[in-house]
Design a protein around this motif. Structure first.
Motif, PDB file in Angstrom:
ATOM      1  N   VAL A  97       0.676  -1.118  -0.024  1.00  0.00           N
ATOM      2  CA  VAL A  97      -0.147   0.067  -0.126  1.00  0.00           C
ATOM      3  C   VAL A  97       0.925   1.220  -0.066  1.00  0.00           C
TER       4      VAL A  97
ATOM      5  N   GLU B 123      -5.482  -0.523  -2.050  1.00  0.00           N
ATOM      6  CA  GLU B 123      -5.903  -1.383  -0.783  1.00  0.00           C
ATOM      7  C   GLU B 123      -6.716  -2.489  -1.291  1.00  0.00           C
TER       8      GLU B 123
ATOM      9  N   LEU C 162      -7.191  -4.123   8.218  1.00  0.00           N
ATOM     10  CA  LEU C 162      -6.392  -4.334   6.906  1.00  0.00           C
ATOM     11  C   LEU C 162      -7.286  -5.385   5.982  1.00  0.00           C
TER      12      LEU C 162
ATOM     13  N   ARG D 267     -10.341  -4.066   4.596  1.00  0.00           N
ATOM     14  CA  ARG D 267     -10.197  -2.703   3.500  1.00  0.00           C
ATOM     15  C   ARG D 267      -9.533  -3.517   2.017  1.00  0.00           C
ATOM     16  N   CYS D 268      -8.449  -4.573   2.669  1.00  0.00           N
ATOM     17  CA  CYS D 268      -7.795  -5.150   1.504  1.00  0.00           C
ATOM     18  C   CYS D 268      -8.524  -6.376   0.754  1.00  0.00           C
TER      19      CYS D 268
END
Length: 888
Positions: A783, A789, A858, A861-862
């Protein structure tokens, strides 16, 4: 000038009902020339007012204006500057001095003359005229040019003089003048003829007057001749001679009476001031100098003799035989009494000192034979007290006035007695002070043992034995000093044995903990205070006695009369005290050296005590021997204190750590805590608090530096743990003691403790979930490199399959197991005495939860919509941490 005067009268003074009598053109002295006019005026209405008016031209120069006016009655002085030379300058003294320069000397003189005339005529308070010639004041001011006809007839310059010369005619004079004018019909029609006739008649009258005067002179001469004839007659001559004889007789009687009175005064003066009674003579020759009555009689006789010898003889007295005989008698009496007094006081000094030495010897013998004698030197020193010499001082002070007499009459004998007293008292005090300090050293070293059943077991048997015993104490390093070399080889001990170490920064000085404790230091403090408390009154009493007995005290007004004499007297007292107590400073320094050798931390006690006594002595007398001596010793004590602090810092720098055991709280950290506790107790309300604050700053900076040094060198204990534990201990100590000068260091210690706690927690938590941590660190790196992301999951190394694989490696059971191992590892790193295990564990729990939430964020979002979650929840983590803490 006439035109100006005419214009001024017309434009300025006539409208104000004033007459202008005199005018002068002036400018101010010493300034840029701006001309104006000073005018002397009188009012036309009564009562007449006289003024001096300043008039100047307008700025445009087309008319004159009145600028300022002064009443003549306010004029105090007129100064013409020079009465003999022409000088245009003059001063007028009103409420202030006005200095003027006239355009000419003639104008100035005319104006001053007019002022003088107005002052004589109108004012009761006369103005003072300075540097004005008497001729100018006697003459009337010359008439200036008259104002042309057609104007006011009263403005002419000579009006004032005319007014002065005019006298009103009486009735008789008016009738005579009318009669003369009737006789001379032409008196009115021909005034010149009438005046000539009057002149001729006046000459006739003058001639008649002269003849009358000459006739009178003849008659006077005749009268004088008759008087001379009468005096020549026998009767008048006889009366004259008798009167001369009576006058001469009276004059001789008056002279005789005057001389007899003066002679009586001289005889009375000599009898009153040069006669010494027989009682005084007997007292001076044979008076008893050992009894109070005899001493008082000798004092009165010596004072009377001094008055007789110091009487101020009148001119001629010294030539009288009787006076010479009396002066010879006074000199013999003075010398005889001075010898008697000197011999007697010498014997008193010798007797008193020898008696004191004998009592010392006898009392010591009696004590060792079992006799109980109080107030003896030996018992005083055993109790650490010095003998008092007030009886000796009291006996000698009876002779203080006689010493003053001896000082004023026989200075060499006075100086000899002073030296004798100092010699004897030096030997006496040297013996007493030496014994006193020897016992103080024994008590300080803690080697004086009280024998069972023998209450005199602490008494010194002999001076030489005491000296040998003290020297053996000084030379016994096994008793008084520890192994100094061991300090250089000191190693960091385990936490279990550290509390048994010394209470100095490393070992609380040069002694081991088994030899020193708080009671020992308290005992030393009391001994040192007792020594100073005994010396202080001893020195002050002796100095007070010397000042009174030898008449060296300062009188209240002496400092204003003769400061040099005051200084000389102070120097004499200081010299005598230095000689008598020459051993005090040496003995004090020896005692201080012993105390410092026993325990270097004794310098803290000595600095506080010595500073207080110096401050007290300076308040009593800043120039006293005691103040000077204690001040010199205080320098040594302060030097020992600084050496103690430097030694502690040096020992910190030489500390070595063990490679086999964990570090824990370093000994100089706990040592600083105990040093601060001790110092705060000792320096509470002390005058030298500033010295301690400076030492604090030096020590704490050295502690900070050496903690970091040990932390960097530590192999078994992590650096963060060494820093965290020791700075936590430093912060806690400073927060508890509240040392204001270390507030900055306290905040710095807290900051270091917090930073290293956080660093240790983060580094330790990376180990239980190592692969998971590495995976998400890689995600964050992608990122950071610019990968969006939501596109991270398309990276081969960070796709969903890789994420699920890593998460499966950390089920709840494995996580708990990893945390349990982490707890055991942290427990091994931390020391028990600081009790930071639960604090660290709780911080790890908070950090672990923070990381868990960060990982979940994380993932959301990813890897959106993937449904991937951790194998354990936050609730599971809280249960893991709690159960692990309880199980241990």
């Amino acid at each position: 000038m006439t035109a100006i005067k005419h214009a001024l009268q017309r434009d300025i003074f006539t409208p104000n009902d004033e007459r202008l009598l005199s005018i002068v053109n002036v400018c101010k002295a010493g300034k840029k020339k701006k001309n104006c006019f000073l005018c002397a005026t009188v009012t036309t209405e009564r009562p007449v007012q006289v003024r001096v008016v300043k008039v100047k031209k307008s700025d445009k120069g087309d008319f004159y204006k009145r600028q300022m006016a002064w009443e003549l009655r306010d004029l105090a002085e007129v100064d013409a500057k020079d009465a003999s030379k022409e000088n245009p300058e003059f001063d007028l003294h009103f409420e202030k001095v006005y200095r003027w320069v006239a355009s000419s000397t003639a104008e100035k003189n005319s104006f001053i003359s007019c002022i003088w005339k107005l002052n004589q005529r109108y004012l009761r308070k006369k103005v003072e005229f300075v540097n004005v010639s008497s001729q100018l004041l006697e003459e009337l001011p010359k008439a200036e040019e008259s104002v042309p006809s057609g104007e006011s007839q009263s403005v002419a310059g000579g009006d004032e003089d005319a007014l002065d010369d005019y006298q009103e005619l009486n009735a008789r004079e008016e009738q005579d003048i009318e009669g003369m004018m009737e006789v001379c019909e032409y008196a009115i029609s021909n005034a010149e003829a009438f005046a000539e006739k009057l002149s001729r008649e006046l000459q006739v009258l003058d001639g008649a007057n002269i003849q009358s005067i000459m006739a009178s002179e003849k008659q006077v001469n005749i009268l004088m001749q008759l008087l001379d004839e009468a005096l020549s007659e026998e009767m008048l001559q006889s009366v004259k001679e008798q009167m001369d004889q009576i006058s001469q007789s009276n004059r001789l009687i008056q002279i005789s009476n005057t001389n007899n009175g003066k002679l009586l005064d001289e005889i009375q003066f000599l009898v009153n001031y040069m006669d010494l009674s027989k009682g005084h003579i007997r007292a001076l020759q044979d008076g008893d100098l050992s009894s109070p009555k005899g001493i008082e009689a000798c004092i009165n006789a010596s004072e009377a003799l001094l008055q007789c010898m110091n009487v101020a003889l009148r001119p001629g007295h010294e030539k009288l035989m009787a006076v010479k005989q009396q002066q010879h008698l006074f000199t013999e009496l003075r010398d005889t009494f001075a010898r008697r007094l000197t011999n007697h006081l010498n014997n008193v000094f010798v007797h008193q000192c020898c008696t004191h030495f004998l009592l010392q010897y006898l009392n010591v013998s009696y004590l060792w034979q079992g006799h109980d004698q109080s107030s003896t030197l030996s018992q005083h020193t055993a109790e650490l007290t010095l003998p008092k010499h007030s009886p000796l001082h009291r006996d000698l002070l009876r002779y203080a006035k006689l010493m003053e007499w001896l000082k004023n009459t026989q200075r060499e004998k006075y100086d000899g007695l002073s030296r004798t007293y100092v010699d004897y008292m030096t030997r006496l005090y040297e013996r007493e002070i030496k014994d006193f300090f020897e016992v103080a050293k024994i008590k300080m070293a803690g080697t004086t043992k009280e024998g069972k059943g023998n209450k005199f077991a602490t008494l010194p048997r002999k001076e030489s034995a005491l000296k040998q015993e003290t020297e053996s104490l000084h030379g016994s390093s096994g008793k008084l000093t520890g192994s100094t070399s061991s300090l250089n080889k000191l190693t960091v001990q385990g936490s279990s044995s550290r509390r048994s170490q010394s209470s100095s920064l490393l070992d609380m000085g040069n002694m081991s903990a088994s030899d020193l404790d708080v009671a020992d230091r308290t005992k030393f403090d009391k001994i040192f205070e007792q020594v100073l408390s005994e010396l202080e009154p001893l020195c002050l009493a002796e100095q007070d006695f010397i000042s009174k007995f030898f008449k060296l005290q300062q009188h209240p007004t002496l400092a204003q009369v003769n400061s040099i004499l005051v200084t000389l007297r102070k120097d004499m007292v200081r010299l005598m005290m230095n000689k008598i107590f020459q051993s005090i400073e040496t003995e004090l320094n020896s005692l201080i050296a012993l105390g410092d050798k026993i325990d270097s931390f004794h310098s803290l006690y000595m600095l506080v005590k010595m500073s207080h006594h110096v401050w007290t002595a300076q308040n009593v007398d800043p120039a006293s021997y005691l103040s000077t001596t204690l001040g010199n010793v205080l320098v040594t004590v302060k030097r020992n204190f600084d050496k103690c602090i430097s030694g502690q810092i040096r020992q910190m720098e030489e500390v070595k750590i063990s490679k086999k055991s964990k570090v824990g709280i370093l000994p100089f950290v706990t040592g600083f805590e105990e040093f601060a506790e001790l110092a705060e107790t000792i320096f509470r309300n002390a005058e030298r608090r500033g010295d301690l604050d400076k030492a604090y700053v030096k020590l704490i900076r050295a502690v900070f530096m050496n903690v970091e040094k040990v932390a960097n060198e530590s192999q078994k204990t992590p650096r963060d743990v060494v820093m965290m534990e020791n700075f936590h201990h430093i912060f806690s100590t400073q927060s508890r003691l509240k040392i204001s000068c270390l507030e900055t260091e306290r905040r710095e210690a807290k900051h270091k403790y917090t930073d290293h706690l956080q660093s240790y927690v983060i580094n330790s938590l990376g180990q239980p979930l190592e692969k998971l941590n590495h995976f998400f660190e890689g995600v964050e790196a992608r990122v950071a490199q610019g990968v969006r992301e939501e596109e991270v999951s398309y990276q081969l190394a960070f796709n969903k399959q890789e994420l699920r694989k890593v998460i499966k490696e950390y089920p709840g059971k494995e996580v708990k197991k990893g945390l349990d191992n982490l707890y055991k590892k942290v427990d091994k790193h931390l020391c028990e005495e600081e009790s930071l295990l639960q604090v660290v564990w709780h911080s790890m729990q908070d950090e672990f939860i923070r990381q868990y939430k960060h990982f979940e964020g994380l993932i959301g979002r990813c890897y959106p919509g993937s449904g991937i979650t951790m194998e354990f929840t936050i609730g599971d983590m809280l249960e893991y941490f709690s159960s692990i803490a309880q199980s241990h």
